[in-house]
Design an enzyme around this catalytic site. Structure first.
Site, PDB file in Angstrom:
ATOM      1  N   HIS A 188       6.150  -0.562   1.071  1.00 10.69           N
ATOM      2  CA  HIS A 188       5.868   0.358  -0.033  1.00 10.69           C
ATOM      3  C   HIS A 188       6.903   0.172  -1.133  1.00 10.69           C
ATOM      4  CE1 HIS A 188       3.762   1.949   3.348  1.00 10.69           C
ATOM      5  NE2 HIS A 188       4.883   2.312   3.943  1.00 10.69           N
ATOM      6  N   TYR A 234       0.861  -1.190   0.000  1.00  8.26           N
ATOM      7  CA  TYR A 234       0.000   0.000   0.000  1.00  8.26           C
ATOM      8  C   TYR A 234       0.893   1.233   0.000  1.00  8.26           C
ATOM      9  CZ  TYR A 234       0.619  -0.891   5.068  1.00  8.26           C
ATOM     10  OH  TYR A 234       1.130  -1.171   6.300  1.00  8.26           O
TER      11      TYR A 234
END
Ligand code: C5P
Length: 319
Positions: free
Chosen positions: A297, A247
């Site tokens: 990430h 995410y």
């Protein structure tokens, strides 16, 4: 006499050079819609110059996706909820609507438009990268209407490089810090427990653990809390980072928030320093690579998106 004249000319040239260094544009990322930033933030007149609109930008940007959770019934579609519950391994049996309702009994739900969309608003997004050290960007950052910071960002002792003002502070329970009056706490919820935590931290203090110990109470202006919508996180994940990484990072999320709320966006403190280190600006150990190390990430994808936005003149990126 001649020598004195010569010295005066050299002095004047040096002065001009210093002034030019102060007022020149950032070193990269100036595209067709760019404008030369002054030492302080660009004026409102310049604001309109940053027109967004390359085909690439329009293919990714969707004004219809609101950044904030509003508390209205059924605002989250089932595919958003399904994706969001996987981020930190939450159970699918939770009563999300009840949790959101409870949240907005403790905190005020956003009423109508939280910010005036017609205003020309200049915003500085300040990431936590070590490349801010020695940058001298403090005054320039503080001259923006909004100054967005995040997680464990520090100010004391770093004012020259990172500025002193904060209008919005992005955080999640595990990265939470107390805030001064008038600052918007912007919660990025990665799981239902995060929504429960913010309600608890402003009321009973019953929640003290998520996957680690978290702040039982938080000192911040309750009327200024904003909660990002899981739908906004999914939009960034799908439309911008192309589902790379689990995410989006706090920093990239704050940048997208700014693109949706501000007319001009300046970006500071993102990426590795000149020696390739990904540390935070307050860390002595430059090899820690704290941000990149988590691998949650995709730092490379996010950084190349920032560079592209800068190259197109959509944001000003200060290296
Ligand atoms: O590490 P932390 O998440 O607190 O940093 C805030 C944000 O700053 C990150 O989410 C990332 O977007 C950005 N950052 C960066 N380069 C670093 C450190 C942080 O781009 N070296």
């Amino acid at each position: 006499m001649l020598c004195q004249r010569h010295a005066q000319v050299v002095l004047a040239l040096c002065l001009l050079l210093v002034l030019w260094q102060c007022f020149r544009a950032p070193t990269d990322g100036l595209g067709p819609f760019s404008w030369a930033p002054t030492l302080l933030a660009p004026s409102a007149a310049r604001c309109t110059a940053g027109t967004r609109g390359s085909a690439w930008f329009n293919a990714h940007y969707n004004t219809a996706v609101g950044p904030l959770l509003t508390g209205t019934a059924h605002e989250l579609s089932s595919d958003v909820v399904q994706w969001w519950l996987t981020l930190q391994g939450s159970s699918s049996g939770v009563h999300l609507q009840a949790i959101i309702q409870q949240l907005f009994t403790v905190l005020p739900a956003p009423a109508g438009s939280v910010w005036d969309p017609s205003r020309c608003r200049t915003c500085a997004v300040v990431g936590n990268s070590g490349r801010l050290n020695g940058s001298g960007h403090g005054l320039r950052i503080d001259a923006h209407d909004w100054v967005l910071r995040m997680n464990r960002a520090k100010i004391t002792g770093f004012e020259m490089d990172v500025g002193m003002r904060t209008t919005h502070h992005f955080m999640y329970p595990e990265s939470a810090v107390n805030l001064g009056p008038g600052i918007h706490l912007v919660l990025i919820p990665f799981k239902p427990l995060d929504l429960q935590w913010v309600a608890s931290a402003f009321s009973t203090g019953e929640l003290t653990h998520t996957y680690v110990r978290v702040k039982q109470f938080i000192k911040a202006d309750r009327d200024k809390v904003l909660v990002l919508s899981p739908a906004f996180l999914k939009y960034i994940h799908d439309n911008w980072t192309g589902q790379q990484g689990r995410y989006p990072s706090t920093g990239f999320t704050a940048l997208l928030f700014a693109l949706h709320a501000c007319q001009q966006v300046s970006v500071f403190g993102f990426g590795a320093d000149s020696e390739g280190n990904w540390h935070h600006y307050w860390e002595k150990n430059r090899w820690s690579g704290a941000f990149r190390r988590t691998r949650v990430h995709n730092a490379d994808v996010e950084f190349s998106l920032i560079q592209r936005l800068a190259a197109e003149g959509t944001i000003l990126f200060y290296k």
